[in-house]
Structure formats: structure tokens, C-alpha cells
Design a protein around this motif. Structure first.
Motif, mmCIF file in Angstrom:
data_model
loop_
_atom_site.group_PDB
_atom_site.id
_atom_site.type_symbol
_atom_site.label_atom_id
_atom_site.label_comp_id
_atom_site.label_asym_id
_atom_site.label_seq_id
_atom_site.Cartn_x
_atom_site.Cartn_y
_atom_site.Cartn_z
ATOM 1 N N ILE B 37 0.862 -1.182 0.000
ATOM 2 C CA ILE B 37 0.000 0.000 0.000
ATOM 3 C C ILE B 37 0.895 1.226 0.000
ATOM 4 O O ILE B 37 1.644 1.467 0.943
ATOM 5 C CB ILE B 37 -0.920 0.018 1.239
ATOM 6 C CG1 ILE B 37 -1.701 -1.295 1.341
ATOM 7 C CG2 ILE B 37 -1.862 1.209 1.183
ATOM 8 C CD1 ILE B 37 -2.429 -1.458 2.662
ATOM 9 N N GLY B 38 0.827 2.003 -1.056
ATOM 10 C CA GLY B 38 1.624 3.221 -1.138
ATOM 11 C C GLY B 38 2.658 3.147 -2.248
ATOM 12 O O GLY B 38 3.612 2.385 -2.164
ATOM 13 N N GLY B 39 2.447 3.954 -3.304
ATOM 14 C CA GLY B 39 3.377 3.990 -4.435
ATOM 15 C C GLY B 39 4.310 5.172 -4.344
ATOM 16 O O GLY B 39 4.487 5.935 -5.291
ATOM 17 N N ALA B 60 1.405 -6.363 -6.166
ATOM 18 C CA ALA B 60 0.747 -5.125 -6.607
ATOM 19 C C ALA B 60 1.168 -3.988 -5.689
ATOM 20 O O ALA B 60 1.259 -4.153 -4.484
ATOM 21 C CB ALA B 60 -0.766 -5.276 -6.559
ATOM 22 N N VAL B 61 1.436 -2.834 -6.287
ATOM 23 C CA VAL B 61 1.626 -1.596 -5.523
ATOM 24 C C VAL B 61 0.365 -0.763 -5.724
ATOM 25 O O VAL B 61 0.035 -0.399 -6.856
ATOM 26 C CB VAL B 61 2.867 -0.820 -6.013
ATOM 27 C CG1 VAL B 61 2.995 0.499 -5.252
ATOM 28 C CG2 VAL B 61 4.124 -1.651 -5.871
ATOM 29 N N LEU B 62 -0.369 -0.503 -4.632
ATOM 30 C CA LEU B 62 -1.608 0.267 -4.729
ATOM 31 C C LEU B 62 -1.330 1.702 -4.309
ATOM 32 O O LEU B 62 -0.836 1.956 -3.217
ATOM 33 C CB LEU B 62 -2.689 -0.330 -3.817
ATOM 34 C CG LEU B 62 -2.973 -1.831 -3.977
ATOM 35 C CD1 LEU B 62 -4.120 -2.242 -3.074
ATOM 36 C CD2 LEU B 62 -3.278 -2.187 -5.421
ATOM 37 N N GLU B 63 -1.651 2.635 -5.185
ATOM 38 C CA GLU B 63 -1.374 4.047 -4.911
ATOM 39 C C GLU B 63 -2.673 4.845 -5.041
ATOM 40 O O GLU B 63 -3.368 4.756 -6.037
ATOM 41 C CB GLU B 63 -0.304 4.568 -5.887
ATOM 42 C CG GLU B 63 -0.145 6.068 -5.941
ATOM 43 C CD GLU B 63 0.125 6.728 -4.590
ATOM 44 O OE1 GLU B 63 0.952 6.211 -3.825
ATOM 45 O OE2 GLU B 63 -0.524 7.753 -4.307
ATOM 46 N N GLY B 197 7.370 -7.694 -13.554
ATOM 47 C CA GLY B 197 6.039 -8.284 -13.404
ATOM 48 C C GLY B 197 5.178 -7.672 -12.317
ATOM 49 O O GLY B 197 4.029 -8.084 -12.134
ATOM 50 N N VAL B 198 5.699 -6.702 -11.568
ATOM 51 C CA VAL B 198 4.906 -6.064 -10.519
ATOM 52 C C VAL B 198 3.817 -5.183 -11.153
ATOM 53 O O VAL B 198 4.095 -4.446 -12.101
ATOM 54 C CB VAL B 198 5.813 -5.208 -9.607
ATOM 55 C CG1 VAL B 198 4.979 -4.379 -8.630
ATOM 56 C CG2 VAL B 198 6.810 -6.093 -8.875
ATOM 57 N N ASP B 199 2.580 -5.286 -10.655
ATOM 58 C CA ASP B 199 1.500 -4.414 -11.127
ATOM 59 C C ASP B 199 1.489 -3.126 -10.310
ATOM 60 O O ASP B 199 1.306 -3.160 -9.094
ATOM 61 C CB ASP B 199 0.137 -5.103 -10.960
ATOM 62 C CG ASP B 199 -0.121 -6.141 -12.048
ATOM 63 O OD1 ASP B 199 0.748 -6.286 -12.939
ATOM 64 O OD2 ASP B 199 -1.164 -6.807 -11.991
ATOM 65 N N ILE B 200 1.672 -1.998 -10.969
ATOM 66 C CA ILE B 200 1.574 -0.696 -10.300
ATOM 67 C C ILE B 200 0.202 -0.132 -10.614
ATOM 68 O O ILE B 200 -0.108 0.173 -11.764
ATOM 69 C CB ILE B 200 2.704 0.243 -10.770
ATOM 70 C CG1 ILE B 200 4.054 -0.334 -10.345
ATOM 71 C CG2 ILE B 200 2.499 1.640 -10.206
ATOM 72 C CD1 ILE B 200 5.232 0.327 -11.002
ATOM 73 N N ILE B 201 -0.650 -0.045 -9.579
ATOM 74 C CA ILE B 201 -2.046 0.330 -9.783
ATOM 75 C C ILE B 201 -2.278 1.694 -9.153
ATOM 76 O O ILE B 201 -2.295 1.845 -7.939
ATOM 77 C CB ILE B 201 -2.978 -0.736 -9.197
ATOM 78 C CG1 ILE B 201 -2.685 -2.082 -9.899
ATOM 79 C CG2 ILE B 201 -4.427 -0.342 -9.372
ATOM 80 C CD1 ILE B 201 -3.205 -3.270 -9.172
#
Lengths: 95, 416
Positions: B37-39, B60-63, B197-201
Motif C-alpha cells: 500500500i503506497g506507491g 501489486a503496488v496500490l497508490e 512483473g509487478v503491477d503498479i495500480i
């Protein structure tokens, strides 16, 4: 910021020292069973409110009174200023 | 796509039509191994090192906003490892070593410039304290160098050595310290994580946690629920707000810190300089602006802007050591929200909820810690044991009596 002192009227916030959350008025009972945990929370844990918050300000460059200021931490708007003495007595302290 | 001089030449000859966006904009999947949690800088660094060092790529990185929109883009860009205490100094030295190899490691120009940092001293007692700190830095493998006032006069003749109130008696250099292009740090880590492969959302705000029988199974977001085996908070500035939705109260207060930049000037400052008798630190950006800051405003705030008395106080600090900047005009000032911890040191720790991890409390030293924080947090998440250099950065250290209080101020966050 201007703090409207209950006795002295509007004063520049730079005259004051900031202590923190007004929950610091409510010192735990040192003789209670859970005193160690209660003092840990009292000393180190904070609600850290985003929004209107009651906090303690000390009028060091003035009459040296402690005030409870209700201030919004999102906008810095001050909505109430009381003498900490009155707040503490209303909560049953030092009767 | 790797960046190189050859690539620039090739693109230049073919109309620069080959450049592509450097990270994807994926839709969130239903489940991940790890959600961060936190980009910001720390969150993206954590994702990068999870993928690169630990092979965990289903991340996943949720921003809430856009990546790098928080404090990684609002700081004064200084890197250093000049701490005293054993709970801190090895961590910051690891971080500085990671800065030194960062651009080669993630193949991105972050303009890491080891232009030195100088802490000025103004009294005999302060000289003793600084030399002690220099020795503590040596013990952790860092560099430190004591300079007398005469040496400084030759190197930095514009300082106000004979100031009546705060004469400059010497200083402590860390020559490996310096500055970095801060936004590029977020972008470089994002690109490196995404390519693995990390999803940056982005535009995905976490609104709650799914906690079942004391175990964190995922998060609720503004784009729907997402399940995860592990969830890692990394939202310094908003830590208390996010943790409150998991029922946690933290040893943190949020405070506002202001920073300033002047109009562009010709090169005058070779490195970072800090005032030892007040609170003022300044460097010169590559564009020429003097970038400087000082104390917190001193009261709890989430407003990302401060008040004028601190502007005056910071300007006075600057005038006390280098009156030559008195004619420079201030171009911009801004504020950032700091996680001020109870002893001035950060937290990288598990929480009492299984599968939920916490990183925060960086006070106003978070930027320099970005690579080390990501490195150690990734280690904690992957192996479920703290990295040795971050082993003291625990949430329960006050209960155990093991504060890491560099300044010896006690539990008063606005004094750290």
C-alpha cells in the motif's frame, strides 16, 4: 495561526509551545493493575487525528497558561479555545 | 527496454519514435502474493527488491493518487549516513551504499551526486559531539572527516565564520553524502519493478483491510476488494489513518515540514551545508536554485502547507551562516506531511495481525532511506524475519525500553 486566548484575546500562535493531544490531561492511575500498559499508551501511542482535534498549547511568551485548542489538522482552522484548567476540572481532575 | 548511449543515438536518428511508456497501467487482479500500500519511493523500492532480490513478482503496488505524488517528490533530496546510534547508522550506511550503485542497478538516471554534506559546528561541546559521531560512523563502515575552521575558510570562504552569536568553529564532512533527483528515484524503481512483473495500480485507494481470525487476507479498495497472502503498509505521512482502518493505533504524530527553493543562481554551493546552532540545511540544485529547509512547524497537521513564522525562522538560520544568500529571491515553498515517531527513528516491522506489515515513522529523514527501507522491508516480507540492520526498528521498542533517540529529546515528536 491566531489563537483566541480566553483571557488575553487573539494572540499569534508563535507565542505558544505545542505539546500535543489533549488526552495528555488524562494521566493514568499509577496504582492500577494495568498501569505499565496504560502509561505506555499514554506516553507513546497517539490517535493522530485527521480533522478536528483537541490539543494542548502553552502560552510561554504570554501568561504561561495551558490552553486546550480545538483545531482542524486538515485546514488549521481553530474552532474553540479553553483554559486547560477548566477542561481538566470538568473532567473531574484536581477537585 | 534498456537505456544506453547507443539507444539515444539510435532513437535520435530514427525520430525518437521507439520510446515507450516505462510502466504498464494494469487492472488489479483478484489476488496477489504481496500487496504494497503506497506507491511512493519506499513502496516502489520494496516492490523492486521483492522482485529482484527475492523472486517474488506476483506483487501489486496500490497508490491512492499517482506514483511519486507524496513525499518522494516533496523533499530536499539529500542523501547521507551520518547518524550516531547503532540502531540507525548501519541501516543508513547500507542505504547510502545502495544509492552508490542504484543507477547501474536499475538502469535509470537518478542523478545521484555525491557532492558531500557538511555539518557546521559552533562550540567546543559540539566539536566533541561531532567527532564522537564521526567515530560512530567509522564503526559502521561510513566515511567522516573533521575539518577545522581554517580548512573551511579555504574551501567555503562565503560562510560567516566570525558571526558574533554563532561563530563557525569547524565542521564534520561526509564526502559520500549528496543529492539525488528525487522524482527519478520513484520512476526508476517503478520501471524496474514493472519490468519484473509487478503491477503498479494508480488511483486505487485502500479503504480497509480484510482481517479474518487475526490474519490479514486482503484489502478493500476504491477499485474493489483484492486478496493477498501478505499486505504491507508503506504510507508515511498517512500511516495513522491507514492503520486505523485495521484497528491499530501507532506511536506517530503527523507534522508538516516546509521546504523552499530560490530563483536559479550561478554555482555557489559545492555540496550540502547544515547550520549547527539553529536548524537550516541547504544545497544547490543542478538548475541553480538553492534548496533549503529547517524545522517543523511544530503542530499536528495533514495540510501539506505550513505557516509564515517558520519561513522567517528558516530564513534567519540561512542568514546566520551565509549572508550572501540574502538577496536571493524565494521562488517556491511547499509543505509535506511527516510521520513523526516518538523517538525520531522509523519502524520496519510486522504488526500484531498476521500477514500485515508496517513501514513508516520516517520523520523527515525518509528520502535518504529509500533504498535501504525498500531493501529491508522486502527482506522482512519475504523471509518474515527483520533484516539485521533494521532489527531495532520495531513498533514495540518503547514498551521494551529500547528507544532509538538520536537527539535525546524523549517522546516529544515535534522536537525530533
Amino acid at each position: 495561526m491566531i489563537i483566541d486566548h480566553p483571557l488575553l484575546g487573539p494572540r499569534d500562535a508563535a507565542e505558544f509551545i505545542y505539546l500535543g493531544d489533549a488526552c495528555l490531561i488524562d494521566r493514568p492511575d499509577w496504582q492500577a493493575e494495568d498501569a505499565a500498559d496504560a502509561y505506555h499508551d499514554y506516553g507513546y501511542i497517539r490517535d493522530n487525528i485527521a480533522g478536528p482535534m483537541q490539543e494542548l498549547w502553552y502560552h510561554e511568551q504570554g501568561d504561561r497558561s495551558w490552553l486546550v485548542v480545538t483545531r482542524d489538522t486538515l485546514t488549521h482552522e481553530i474552532t474553540a479555545v479553553e483554559l486547560a484548567r477548566d477542561v481538566a476540572r470538568a473532567r473531574g481532575r484536581s477537585k | 527496454m534498456r537505456y544506453s548511449a547507443l539507444r539515444i543515438l539510435k532513437e535520435g536518428l530514427t525520430g525518437n519514435k521507439g520510446w515507450k511508456p516505462v510502466w504498464r497501467e494494469p487492472e488489479p487482479k483478484a489476488e496477489y502474493d504481496v500487496i504494497i500500500i503506497g506507491g511512493g519511493g519506499h513502496g516502489l523500492a520494496t516492490a523492486y527488491y521483492l522482485a529482484k532480490e527475492h523472486g517474488i513478482t506476483n506483487v501489486a503496488v496500490l497508490e491512492k493518487g499517482w506514483i511519486g505524488s507524496g513525499n518522494v517528490g516533496r523533499n530536499t533530496t539529500i542523501i547521507r549516513s551520518n547518524y550516531l546510534l547503532p540502531g540507525n547508522e548501519p541501516f543508513y550506511e547500507l542505504s547510502l551504499k545502495l544509492w552508490e550503485g542504484l543507477e547501474q542497478d536499475f538502469n535509470y538516471n537518478a542523478m545521484v551526486s555525491q557532492r558531500s554534506i557538511l555539518n557546521l559546528l559552533h562550540s567546543d561541546a559540539q566539536r566533541d559531539a561531532f567527532i564522537r559521531r564521526g567515530n560512530a560512523m567509522f564503526l559502521a563502515g561510513a566515511d567522516a572527516e573533521y575539518a577545522t575552521a581554517d580548512q573551511l575558510r579555504a574551501e567555503l570562504p562565503f560562510l560567516d565564520f566570525d558571526n558574533a552569536r554563532f561563530p563557525i568553529k569547524g565542521g564534520l564532512f561526509q564526502r559520500r553524502g549528496g543529492t539525488v533527483r528525487h522524482d527519478a528515484v520513484a520512476w526508476g524503481y517503478a520501471r524496474g519493478a514493472d519490468s519484473r512483473g509487478v503491477d503498479i495500480i494508480q488511483n486505487c485507494e485502500v479503504t480497509g483491510f480484510d482481517i479474518e481470525n487475526g490474519v490479514c487476507r486482503g484489502v478493500q479498495t476504491s477499485r474493489g476488494p483484492i486478496r493477498a497472502k501478505k499486505v504491507a503498509m508503506c504510507v508515511a505521512g498517512s500511516s495513522s489513518r491507514v492503520a486505523a482502518t485495521a484497528g491499530m493505533r501507532l506511536p506517530i504524530e503527523s507534522h508538516v515540514l516546509q521546504a523552499f527553493v530560490t530563483e536559479g543562481l550561478k554555482p555557489v554551493l559545492p555540496g550540502v551545508i547544515t547550520f549547527g546552532a539553529g536548524h537550516f540545511y541547504v544545497s544547490q540544485s543542478d538548475k541553480g536554485g538553492l534548496v533549503f529547509g529547517g524545522d517543523l512547524d511544530g503542530y499536528n497537521s495533514y495540510a501539506q502547507r505550513g505557516n509564515l513564522p517558520v519561513v522567517e525562522d528558516v530564513a534567519e538560520g540561512g542568514m546566520a551562516i551565509m549572508p550572501i544568500i540574502g538577496r536571493a529571491r524565494l521562488l517556491r515553498s511547499w509543505g509535506g506531511v511527516m510521520d513523526m515517531s516518538m523517538d525520531g527513528s522509523p519502524y520496519i516491522d510486522k504488526t500484531h495481525i498476521d500477514g500485515l506489515y508496517f513501514n513508516g515513522g520516517w520523520c523527515y529523514g525518509g528520502f535518504k532511506a529509500t533504498p535501504g527501507s525498500g531493501w529491508c522491508y522486502a527482506h522482512l516480507i519475504a523471509k518474515d524475519t527483520p533484516h539485521p540492520v533494521a532489527a531495532e526498528m520495531r513498533l514495540d521498542r518503547f514498551k521494551r525500553g529500547h528507544m532509538i533517540d538520536e537527539k535525546g529529546q524523549g517522546n516529544q515528536p515535534n522536537l525530533h
